[in-house]
Design an enzyme around this catalytic site. Structure first.
Site, PDB file in Angstrom:
ATOM      1  N   ARG A 238     -10.330  -3.338  -4.761  1.00 49.89           N
ATOM      2  CA  ARG A 238     -10.247  -1.916  -5.078  1.00 49.89           C
ATOM      3  C   ARG A 238     -11.451  -1.238  -4.439  1.00 49.89           C
ATOM      4  O   ARG A 238     -12.577  -1.740  -4.505  1.00 49.89           O
ATOM      5  CB  ARG A 238     -10.250  -1.675  -6.593  1.00 49.89           C
ATOM      6  CG  ARG A 238      -8.972  -2.105  -7.306  1.00 49.89           C
ATOM      7  CD  ARG A 238      -7.794  -1.211  -6.923  1.00 49.89           C
ATOM      8  NE  ARG A 238      -6.581  -1.538  -7.666  1.00 49.89           N
ATOM      9  CZ  ARG A 238      -5.657  -2.374  -7.235  1.00 49.89           C
ATOM     10  NH1 ARG A 238      -5.824  -2.995  -6.073  1.00 49.89           N
ATOM     11  NH2 ARG A 238      -4.566  -2.600  -7.945  1.00 49.89           N
ATOM     12  N   GLU A 267      -5.973   7.387  -0.457  1.00 51.30           N
ATOM     13  CA  GLU A 267      -4.963   6.751   0.382  1.00 51.30           C
ATOM     14  C   GLU A 267      -3.705   7.615   0.428  1.00 51.30           C
ATOM     15  O   GLU A 267      -3.272   8.097  -0.620  1.00 51.30           O
ATOM     16  CB  GLU A 267      -4.615   5.363  -0.166  1.00 51.30           C
ATOM     17  CG  GLU A 267      -5.794   4.403  -0.147  1.00 51.30           C
ATOM     18  CD  GLU A 267      -5.429   2.997  -0.624  1.00 51.30           C
ATOM     19  OE1 GLU A 267      -4.227   2.754  -0.882  1.00 51.30           O
ATOM     20  OE2 GLU A 267      -6.324   2.152  -0.751  1.00 51.30           O
ATOM     21  N   HIS A 286      -4.096  -0.603   3.526  1.00 49.44           N
ATOM     22  CA  HIS A 286      -3.713  -1.211   2.247  1.00 49.44           C
ATOM     23  C   HIS A 286      -2.475  -2.093   2.425  1.00 49.44           C
ATOM     24  O   HIS A 286      -1.440  -1.887   1.785  1.00 49.44           O
ATOM     25  CB  HIS A 286      -3.461  -0.145   1.183  1.00 49.44           C
ATOM     26  CG  HIS A 286      -3.658  -0.685  -0.209  1.00 49.44           C
ATOM     27  ND1 HIS A 286      -4.033   0.109  -1.266  1.00 49.44           N
ATOM     28  CD2 HIS A 286      -3.526  -1.935  -0.731  1.00 49.44           C
ATOM     29  CE1 HIS A 286      -4.126  -0.623  -2.361  1.00 49.44           C
ATOM     30  NE2 HIS A 286      -3.822  -1.871  -2.063  1.00 49.44           N
TER      31      HIS A 286
END
Length: 322
Positions: A238, A267, A286
């Site tokens: 994270r 994001e 990601h």
């Protein structure tokens, strides 16, 4: 009339083919949204007439204000069985059932090593030069054999990352606030006496911790200053575990060799963000959970959640008992 189901952040437009939706298609209309909504009001307007929403990971927050704008919403399905951006109390007040799915398996481990190897061997720079007629061999790769791999976290993912490091002949050490000597020994990993010692002595540092009050901002400016000049930092967990402003500053100054990143505070990452252009950053959008196996799990179990909801017997309920 069919219920309407919105699949959010279907970036690759594959949700429909990754599961057998025919089991609910007679009662549910599936609509995919490949674009990401960054504005809550824009999202609310787009999905106001939907009864079911399927969302990936923790990418889109669902606060009380959003539930208030979605009067038709009956079911929210979030991939994974833990989600920190959903207001479960608000969901219950608005009569929305929240369900989860199976979590990621091993792809985060694989991506972690893709980033480590890419950094150590300068793969992007060398591949780009090869394709564009640039210099033949312009970098000297870093050896991993005999070097120290420092793991922040030795859980399900961290322990598997350790196994790969050991296969490469690396010395593996680990630290977390709850890590015991017994758990470290079980994984044949040395227990670092402190976080600071791990950062000072490791050649590669990789984070594998859940985000919480004790891990948020775990690596700030002071901790990043402890990294060796030739060390690499990898974060596939994270983004908030590492202070992003401090990270950008350290990378701009070349305080350590580079960073491999798959997670970010915002994001998708804004186009003008410095992490997109810093030469000592290897970044991916990601991708840790983006694999065929995981997508089949997420969307397949999302269909199961929807079918169970239609049958009046919800499964994998999050936030409250069914």
């Amino acid at each position: 009339m069919k219920l309407r189901c919105a699949v959010l952040d279907d970036f690759q437009s594959v949700a429909a083919e990754m599961a057998n939706w025919s089991t609910v298609s007679d009662r549910v209309e599936l609509v995919s949204f490949p674009e990401h909504f960054t504005d809550e009001k824009e999202l609310a307007a787009a999905v106001a007439d939907f009864d079911i929403i399927v969302t990936l990971r923790e990418r889109i927050p669902f606060p009380a204000s959003l539930f208030a704008e979605l009067p038709r919403l009956q079911l929210l399905v979030a991939s994974g069985m833990r989600n920190s951006v959903i207001d479960y109390a608000a969901a219950e007040r608005h009569g929305v059932t929240v369900c989860g799915t199976g979590s990621s398996s091993t792809p985060p481990v694989e991506l972690t090593w893709a980033l480590i190897l890419g950094l150590a061997r300068h793969l992007v720079a060398e591949s780009t030069a090869l394709r564009t007629g640039g210099r033949w061999q312009s970098t000297v790769g870093a050896d991993l054999h005999g070097r120290r791999l420092g793991l922040l976290g030795l859980g399900k993912i961290g322990s598997k990352v350790a196994q790969v490091g050991q296969a490469f002949g690396m010395e593996v050490v680990a630290w977390s606030q709850n890590l015991t000597a017994e758990r470290a020994a079980e994984c044949q990993v040395a227990l670092a006496p402190s976080k600071e010692e791990l950062l000072r002595t490791s050649d590669v540092v990789s984070t594998h911790l859940a985000l919480g009050e004790r891990t948020r901002g775990l690596l700030g400016a002071g901790e990043l200053a402890l990294l060796k000049p030739d060390a690499y930092l990898v974060n596939t967990s994270r983004s908030a575990i590492v202070d992003q402003d401090a990270l950008v500053d350290a990378l701009r100054r070349g305080a350590f060799a580079g960073a491999g990143l798959d997670v970010f505070d915002v994001e998708p990452l804004p186009l003008d963000h410095p992490l997109r252009t810093l030469p000592n950053v290897l970044a991916t959008p990601h991708l840790g959970y983006v694999s065929q196996h995981n997508y089949r799990t997420y969307y397949g179990e999302a269909v199961e959640d929807i079918a169970a909801h239609l049958a009046g017997s919800p499964v994998r309920v999050l936030g409250r008992k069914p």
